[in-house]
Design a protein around this motif. Structure first.
Motif, PDB file in Angstrom:
ATOM      1  N   GLY A 121      -0.756   4.303  10.283  1.00  0.00           N
ATOM      2  CA  GLY A 121       0.168   5.321   9.795  1.00  0.00           C
ATOM      3  C   GLY A 121       1.446   4.725   9.244  1.00  0.00           C
ATOM      4  O   GLY A 121       1.946   5.144   8.190  1.00  0.00           O
ATOM      5  N   GLU A 122       2.002   3.730   9.930  1.00  0.00           N
ATOM      6  CA  GLU A 122       3.221   3.079   9.449  1.00  0.00           C
ATOM      7  C   GLU A 122       2.941   2.181   8.259  1.00  0.00           C
ATOM      8  O   GLU A 122       3.772   2.061   7.342  1.00  0.00           O
ATOM      9  CB  GLU A 122       3.850   2.282  10.581  1.00  0.00           C
ATOM     10  N   ALA A 123       1.786   1.525   8.254  1.00  0.00           N
ATOM     11  CA  ALA A 123       1.459   0.625   7.145  1.00  0.00           C
ATOM     12  C   ALA A 123       1.312   1.375   5.828  1.00  0.00           C
ATOM     13  O   ALA A 123       1.621   0.843   4.758  1.00  0.00           O
ATOM     14  CB  ALA A 123       0.168  -0.142   7.458  1.00  0.00           C
ATOM     15  N   ALA A 124       0.848   2.629   5.876  1.00  0.00           N
ATOM     16  CA  ALA A 124       0.650   3.424   4.658  1.00  0.00           C
ATOM     17  C   ALA A 124       1.810   4.363   4.379  1.00  0.00           C
ATOM     18  O   ALA A 124       1.675   5.297   3.586  1.00  0.00           O
ATOM     19  CB  ALA A 124      -0.646   4.224   4.779  1.00  0.00           C
ATOM     20  N   GLN A 125       2.929   4.115   4.991  1.00  0.00           N
ATOM     21  CA  GLN A 125       4.060   5.037   4.879  1.00  0.00           C
ATOM     22  C   GLN A 125       4.563   5.165   3.438  1.00  0.00           C
ATOM     23  O   GLN A 125       5.001   6.226   3.001  1.00  0.00           O
ATOM     24  CB  GLN A 125       5.191   4.574   5.799  1.00  0.00           C
ATOM     25  N   HIS A 126       4.531   4.090   2.683  1.00  0.00           N
ATOM     26  CA  HIS A 126       5.046   4.106   1.319  1.00  0.00           C
ATOM     27  C   HIS A 126       3.938   4.231   0.276  1.00  0.00           C
ATOM     28  O   HIS A 126       4.204   4.048  -0.919  1.00  0.00           O
ATOM     29  CB  HIS A 126       5.860   2.843   1.067  1.00  0.00           C
ATOM     30  N   ALA A 127       2.724   4.516   0.704  1.00  0.00           N
ATOM     31  CA  ALA A 127       1.621   4.697  -0.233  1.00  0.00           C
ATOM     32  C   ALA A 127       1.599   6.143  -0.734  1.00  0.00           C
ATOM     33  O   ALA A 127       2.480   6.955  -0.427  1.00  0.00           O
ATOM     34  CB  ALA A 127       0.303   4.329   0.441  1.00  0.00           C
ATOM     35  N   PHE A 128       0.581   6.478  -1.527  1.00  0.00           N
ATOM     36  CA  PHE A 128       0.438   7.851  -1.992  1.00  0.00           C
ATOM     37  C   PHE A 128       0.342   8.804  -0.805  1.00  0.00           C
ATOM     38  O   PHE A 128      -0.108   8.432   0.288  1.00  0.00           O
ATOM     39  CB  PHE A 128      -0.805   7.984  -2.869  1.00  0.00           C
ATOM     40  N   ALA A 129       0.753  10.025  -1.048  1.00  0.00           N
ATOM     41  CA  ALA A 129       0.782  11.007   0.042  1.00  0.00           C
ATOM     42  C   ALA A 129      -0.600  11.204   0.650  1.00  0.00           C
ATOM     43  O   ALA A 129      -0.749  11.328   1.873  1.00  0.00           O
ATOM     44  CB  ALA A 129       1.333  12.337  -0.478  1.00  0.00           C
ATOM     45  N   PHE A 130      -1.636  11.214  -0.214  1.00  0.00           N
ATOM     46  CA  PHE A 130      -3.001  11.395   0.300  1.00  0.00           C
ATOM     47  C   PHE A 130      -3.403  10.229   1.203  1.00  0.00           C
ATOM     48  O   PHE A 130      -3.982  10.430   2.278  1.00  0.00           O
ATOM     49  CB  PHE A 130      -3.985  11.519  -0.871  1.00  0.00           C
ATOM     50  N   VAL A 131      -3.075   8.998   0.768  1.00  0.00           N
ATOM     51  CA  VAL A 131      -3.430   7.820   1.562  1.00  0.00           C
ATOM     52  C   VAL A 131      -2.669   7.827   2.878  1.00  0.00           C
ATOM     53  O   VAL A 131      -3.232   7.537   3.941  1.00  0.00           O
ATOM     54  CB  VAL A 131      -3.143   6.535   0.764  1.00  0.00           C
ATOM     55  N   HIS A 132      -1.382   8.171   2.819  1.00  0.00           N
ATOM     56  CA  HIS A 132      -0.583   8.209   4.044  1.00  0.00           C
ATOM     57  C   HIS A 132      -1.130   9.250   5.017  1.00  0.00           C
ATOM     58  O   HIS A 132      -1.256   8.997   6.224  1.00  0.00           O
ATOM     59  CB  HIS A 132       0.879   8.517   3.692  1.00  0.00           C
ATOM     60  N   GLY A 133      -1.464  10.431   4.482  1.00  0.00           N
ATOM     61  CA  GLY A 133      -2.012  11.467   5.353  1.00  0.00           C
ATOM     62  C   GLY A 133      -3.354  11.083   5.947  1.00  0.00           C
ATOM     63  O   GLY A 133      -3.626  11.347   7.123  1.00  0.00           O
ATOM     64  N   ALA A 134      -4.197  10.436   5.128  1.00  0.00           N
ATOM     65  CA  ALA A 134      -5.499   9.999   5.633  1.00  0.00           C
ATOM     66  C   ALA A 134      -5.343   8.945   6.725  1.00  0.00           C
ATOM     67  O   ALA A 134      -6.065   8.956   7.735  1.00  0.00           O
ATOM     68  CB  ALA A 134      -6.348   9.456   4.492  1.00  0.00           C
ATOM     69  N   ALA A 135      -4.397   8.025   6.539  1.00  0.00           N
ATOM     70  CA  ALA A 135      -4.174   6.984   7.542  1.00  0.00           C
ATOM     71  C   ALA A 135      -3.667   7.589   8.850  1.00  0.00           C
ATOM     72  O   ALA A 135      -4.123   7.211   9.941  1.00  0.00           O
ATOM     73  CB  ALA A 135      -3.184   5.955   7.014  1.00  0.00           C
ATOM     74  N   GLN A 136      -2.729   8.529   8.737  1.00  0.00           N
ATOM     75  CA  GLN A 136      -2.226   9.169   9.956  1.00  0.00           C
ATOM     76  C   GLN A 136      -3.316   9.975  10.653  1.00  0.00           C
ATOM     77  O   GLN A 136      -3.431   9.954  11.889  1.00  0.00           O
ATOM     78  CB  GLN A 136      -1.050  10.073   9.610  1.00  0.00           C
ATOM     79  N   THR A 137      -4.133  10.660   9.860  1.00  0.00           N
ATOM     80  CA  THR A 137      -5.222  11.446  10.451  1.00  0.00           C
ATOM     81  C   THR A 137      -6.242  10.550  11.138  1.00  0.00           C
ATOM     82  O   THR A 137      -6.696  10.840  12.261  1.00  0.00           O
ATOM     83  CB  THR A 137      -5.913  12.284   9.363  1.00  0.00           C
ATOM     84  N   ALA A 138      -6.613   9.454  10.467  1.00  0.00           N
ATOM     85  CA  ALA A 138      -7.585   8.531  11.063  1.00  0.00           C
ATOM     86  C   ALA A 138      -7.035   7.919  12.341  1.00  0.00           C
ATOM     87  O   ALA A 138      -7.770   7.756  13.334  1.00  0.00           O
ATOM     88  CB  ALA A 138      -7.939   7.436  10.062  1.00  0.00           C
ATOM     89  N   GLN A 139      -5.727   7.584  12.326  1.00  0.00           N
ATOM     90  CA  GLN A 139      -5.130   6.986  13.527  1.00  0.00           C
ATOM     91  C   GLN A 139      -5.122   7.964  14.690  1.00  0.00           C
ATOM     92  O   GLN A 139      -5.509   7.623  15.811  1.00  0.00           O
ATOM     93  CB  GLN A 139      -3.709   6.526  13.217  1.00  0.00           C
TER      94      GLN A 139
END
Length: 784
Positions: free
Chosen positions: A535-553
């Motif tokens: 979630g923190e690693a994708a914080q500055h990525a696209f909103a979709f990628v950030h949301g997917a990372a947080q959801t997966a985590q």
């Protein structure tokens, strides 16, 4: 149930015409177990020989059958070998759930492809699997160290808010205990090391105890006869079912590895603190010496694991006295020295953040396991290419795929316990840093893996639906002239289609293993490059990628926690409930048939007790009576029966007829374990026994054809039995006949017919003429 002493003579010939006048049917049950009363269809049974763990039973009226041969003309004396207590017994066996990854990696050892004249490559294959097993031991102990040393002693006890929330850690907290004696970081670590050290001791105890209880039974000590061919399968070698020396050697090495892992976790943070500029020179020197000693002892452990594999040509009864006794004691001594070193007074030392070295350890283990699996896949490919067999699963890659699954299971278990303990200790989610970043990444890829498997299972479901449509017409063809019942036809067709999905199992394993390897590599790279949770690693990525990372985590943490809770709940239920233990026992029936060749902490091999039992019984009975013997095995019992027949002398083996039903000998064992149950091995068994017949049903998800030709009728396999026996109501079946699937083969008239056929062949004292051995290429096996 009654008990009796050994009633049947086991030595010395029976004089006169009584020799060969009696026939014996030795029944061996399958997975799940049963009772002797059910096997013999009689409420009064007598234990002829054996103990409460495994024994041979007869009906009370048949105890003295050998003295009354005239009463048994035209029918055999039934005996039942009951072995279910070897896998499902007392409540302590619920602890075997902890050993699941070890059992799976041990299976990988036996899945190597068939190879002839490639001894070095075969040894390399076994070596790689043993090294993978060693990494699993280190991983499990490292997870215990993460929980006890890092999360509890280092992080929670070193944080006031966390220590106050958990009063049992108060005496370890500098603030809560007012700088008490145990509050020093090194002393906290030394005390917490008792937990992973106790886990290692428990694993050693379980391995030692189960060996004494199950696997210490010596097979018949015999020399191979001059005309005996043991090259087709190692199952006929005298020492195959007795690997005392290897298990003891591996037990010593893995115990030492576990203790060394604990010692390294204790000493690493203290040594790092002592190496700072201006640190105490004496402690710095002591720390470096201890680290050198740990590395040297670890090298000895790896050398012991690499040194030598199994000795199967003879009973391996010798012991490595000095090595077995001194290696674990050396590791224990080093652990004590490390605890004393870490507990030394160090002014200014405070615990903050993660315990140094934790993330590196898990990352190194994941990398080593991935490399070992890849190397194992290369070796398996070389072996398969030297002797290809179309029936071998995944073109010889079954072993590497299963080894990858074992590593994944170990990672899920270690990550699950770390994640759950972290959430329990840190109720607010802000007081401690939690487990290493890599474990969070590994948990985050679980939803992706499940999504891939969901899509794949949907494809399997569609395939089953198409097969069901095909089977609808086949069912009507199998029951001609019957009034059509659409619901009945659909039930039969659905059962057949679901049973056929067993043959898709290798593809499921391949997809799961390959996806796990790729996702694991991605998690390792992500954790190494970013050093942040997804979630923190994708914080500055696209909103979709950030949301997917947080959801997966978040979803991964929840799933791995749920898995851990289910695991604990299942183990607790199995501890209290005998029926649940029997369910777990079915899993062990399949997974623990093979000896512990790759991991000494795997659940015990019940076949090292069952196969000698059956071999001794058949050898002594045929020698004492000279009678005819039909070895009758259902499901997993047919595998035990085949293994026991291979252990007999060829002269005795030719006096035995084999009847198997619901047998996975070719469908599962022949495909997954080709080096031991492949085409050549089963062809040699068919040639060596007097006769072999096999029964199976299309509705059976486990049993199947053996696919060998022979002289006992056109083939070893009888045509598929009808299931159900009757489509509609008949005079013989006034009520609807059930769909039996894998069970109750003896209810089919074909069972009695085939048994009588085998007995008729064994009527004369001398075995019938032997068929000419069928060349391998003409063995009747198909690639379907």
């Amino acid at each position: 149930m009654e008990h009796a002493q050994e009633r049947v003579p086991t030595s010395g010939p029976v004089p006169g015409p009584e020799r060969s006048a009696t026939a014996l049917e030795l029944l061996v049950h399958g997975v799940g177990g049963t009772t002797p009363q059910e096997m013999l269809n009689d409420p009064r049974t007598v234990r002829i020989t054996g103990d409460d763990t495994a024994a041979v039973f007869r009906r009370a009226e048949d105890v003295d059958a050998e003295s009354r041969p005239e009463d048994y003309r035209g029918r055999p004396v039934p005996e039942a070998y009951v072995w279910c207590n070897l896998t499902s017994g007392n409540s302590a066996r619920a602890l075997w759930l902890l050993l699941l990854p070890f059992m799976v990696v041990n299976l990988a050892h036996w899945m190597r492809p068939t190879a002839r004249g490639h001894r070095r490559t075969v040894r390399l294959y076994g070596l790689l699997v043993r090294l993978a097993g060693l990494t699993l031991t280190v991983l499990l102990v490292a997870a215990a160290c993460e929980v006890a040393l890092d999360l509890a002693a280092w992080q929670c006890a070193g944080t006031r808010a966390c220590a106050e929330r958990h009063s049992w850690l108060g005496f370890l907290s500098p603030e809560v205990s007012q700088n008490g004696w145990w509050s020093r970081p090194g002393r906290r670590l030394a005390l917490a090391a008792l937990a992973p050290a106790a886990l290692t001791a428990l694993l050693w105890y379980l391995s030692h105890r189960t060996w004494s209880a199950y696997e210490s039974q010596q097979p018949i000590d015999r020399r191979p006869e001059p005309d005996e061919d043991t090259g087709r399968t190692a199952l006929g070698r005298p020492g195959f079912w007795y690997g005392r020396r290897l298990v003891a050697r591996l037990r010593a090495a893995h115990t030492a590895a576990g203790l060394l892992t604990v010692a390294a976790a204790v000493v690493s943070s203290a040594a790092r603190f002592d190496r700072r500029p201006g640190g105490p020179a004496a402690l710095d020197t002591a720390g470096r010496l201890l680290e050198i000693a740990l590395v040297a002892t670890a090298a000895v452990v790896v050398w012991v694991v690499c040194r030598r594999g199994r000795s199967e040509n003879r009973l391996d009864q010798e012991m490595d006295e000095h090595l077995v006794r001194r290696l674990p004691l050396t590791a224990l001594l080093l652990l004590l020295l490390c605890a004393v070193y870490a507990g030394w007074e160090r002014p200014g030392w405070r615990s903050a953040g993660l315990l140094p070295g934790g993330g590196t350890t898990f990352g190194a283990l994941a990398l080593v396991q991935g490399l070992l699996v890849i190397a194992l896949a290369v070796v398996a490919h070389l072996l398969y290419r030297s002797h290809p067999d179309a029936r071998t699963v995944l073109r010889g890659q079954g072993g590497p795929a299963v080894a990858m699954l074992a590593c994944a299971l170990g990672g899920v278990m270690s990550g699950g316990v770390s994640q759950r303990v972290s959430d329990w200790l840190d109720g607010t989610g802000t007081s401690i840093d939690g487990p290493p970043v890599l474990l969070t990444w590994q948990a985050s890829v679980i939803p992706v893996l499940l999504l891939v498997l969901l899509v794949f299972c949907a494809g399997l479901g569609r395939r089953a639906w198409l097969l069901r449509r095909t089977e609808l017409g086949t069912v009507e063809f199998d029951y001609p002239g019957e009034p059509k019942d659409t619901a009945r036809t659909r039930r039969i067709a659905t059962t057949r289609a679901l049973a056929a999905l067993t043959d898709r199992g290798p593809l499921v394993v391949a997809v799961t293993s390959a996806t796990t390897l790729l996702l694991g590599a991605g998690a390792l790279l992500g954790a190494k490059i970013t050093e942040k949770v997804p979630g923190e690693a994708a914080q500055h990525a696209f909103a979709f990628v950030h949301g997917a990372a947080q959801t997966a985590q978040a979803l991964g943490s929840w799933l791995i926690g749920l898995g851990f809770i289910l695991f604990v709940t299942w183990g607790r239920r199995a501890y209290k409930d005998a029926s649940a233990r029997r369910t777990i026992g079915i899993l062990w029936d399949v997974g623990t048939f093979w000896p512990r060749a790759a991991h000494p902490f795997a659940p015990p091999c019940y076949a090292e007790r069952a196969v000698p039992d059956l071999t001794w019984r058949m050898a002594t009975w045929t020698r004492a009576t000279g009678g005819r013997l039909v070895l009758s095995g259902h499901s997993q019992g047919s595998v035990l029966a085949a293994a026991a027949a291979w252990q007999l002398k060829p002269s005795v083996r030719r006096r035995v007829a084999l009847l198997t039903y619901g047998s996975p000998l070719e469908r599962l064992y022949g495909r997954w374990f080709p080096a031991h149950f492949g085409a050549a091995a089963l062809s040699s068994l068919h040639h060596d026994v007097d006769c072999w017949r096999n029964l199976y049903r299309l509705t059976d998800p486990i049993g199947g054809p053996v696919r060998l030709s022979g002289d006992c009728g056109p083939e070893v396999d009888r045509a598929p039995l009808k299931d159900p026996l009757a489509y509609g109501r008949t005079a013989q079946h006034p009520l609807p006949a059930p769909i039996l699937g894998h069970g109750d083969y003896q209810a089919d008239p074909a069972f009695a017919e085939e048994r009588e056929r085998l007995l008729a062949r064994l009527r004369s004292e001398l075995p019938g003429p032997r068929p000419e051995q069928v060349p391998q290429g003409d063995s009747g096996r198909s690639s379907a």
